[in-house]
Design an enzyme around this catalytic site. Sequence first.
Site, short mmCIF file in Angstrom:
data_model
loop_
_atom_site.label_atom_id
_atom_site.label_comp_id
_atom_site.label_asym_id
_atom_site.label_seq_id
_atom_site.Cartn_x
_atom_site.Cartn_y
_atom_site.Cartn_z
CE LYS A 163 -19.07 6.54 39.28
NZ LYS A 163 -18.32 7.04 38.11
CE LYS A 262 -11.46 8.78 35.60
NZ LYS A 262 -12.78 8.23 35.24
#
Length: 371
Positions: A163, A262
């Site tokens: 991240k 997803k």
Amino acid sequence: MDIQKVTLHIINMELVTPFGTSYGTYYDRQSILVEAEDENGCIGWGEVVAFSQPWYTEETVQTALHILEDFLIPIVLQHKIEHPSEVALLFSVIKRNNMAKAGIEGALWDLYAQRSKQSLATALGGTKQEIEVGVVVGLDTLSNMLKKMEQYAEEGYQRFKVKIKPENDYELLKGIRQAFPHLPLMADANSAYTLENLEQLKRLDDFGLMMIEQPLADNDFLEHAMLQKEMVTPICLDESIHSLEDARVAVSLGSCKIINIKPGRVGGLTEAIRIHDHCKRHHLPVWCGGMLETGISRVQNVALASLPNFTIPGDISASSRHWEQDIIMPPVILEKGKVIVPQNIGLGHIVDRERLREVTVRTLEFSKENR
């Protein structure tokens, strides 16, 4: 399938390791598990992967409960369903709320696979016997992140995602690259940048990243296209892709070179397959993202990732990556950087009822008899 009863299990599970993103740090995970029972007493399982706060999408656990209870479950209880792909059309009268929709649809896919005596992967059109998987490393101090990455590399993970945010990107990636010059590495920005950060983002081309995921806002298809023209690093879209139509727009505009699929974000496995097929036709690779799921969604993701155009290792880590004890038996395990695609009917795993009781904070039941 004639669904007789739907049970919602609202659970809370503590993460093994706190998970840091540009939005904040998370220590536990609240989820909704969906249990659907048909006329033969067969049970299918799904999972609503919305978070407790609306940081990833507008949905939350509480909004999903409202949509499930007042709209989606009544629709399922009043219709006979021949195939799970019919659910998307039944639910089309309800705008968005994709994660709530995906939770029920996942349970019906599990039921369908069981009733047709095939594995979920086979029912979805999967072709692989095993899949390579990657791992996400949350924001932390550089030294802590390097320790985790070394551990994960020893465990065999095939791709590493870190991240980043504007205050913590170049020096972080530089430190990682100095320690791991050849590691398959990507960066996930979770929409933390704007085009005002163009020169800052272009500097990240120095690190030979596999991709940078969702650098700009989720509705910025045009600006992502502008950014991709300026960067060597492939852009991957995540939060921007809620449907096949979004994927079509992204491909047409050149907003990205990779798409993260997803099932929860796009409304279920049916829409995920449609996006996969469109990207395959346009030679755009896809990979399966993760949402800090329990094993129920995790094994559904394994089945989805067995489709042929999932050519990049997904965020489908072992159960032990997030949980001391998962909700399924056996847990998902890693074998030399790969996860075996279950071949038993349905999910190929069973829900651990004792563990479910331990982590459940609330249960809601809905049946045809009580309608």
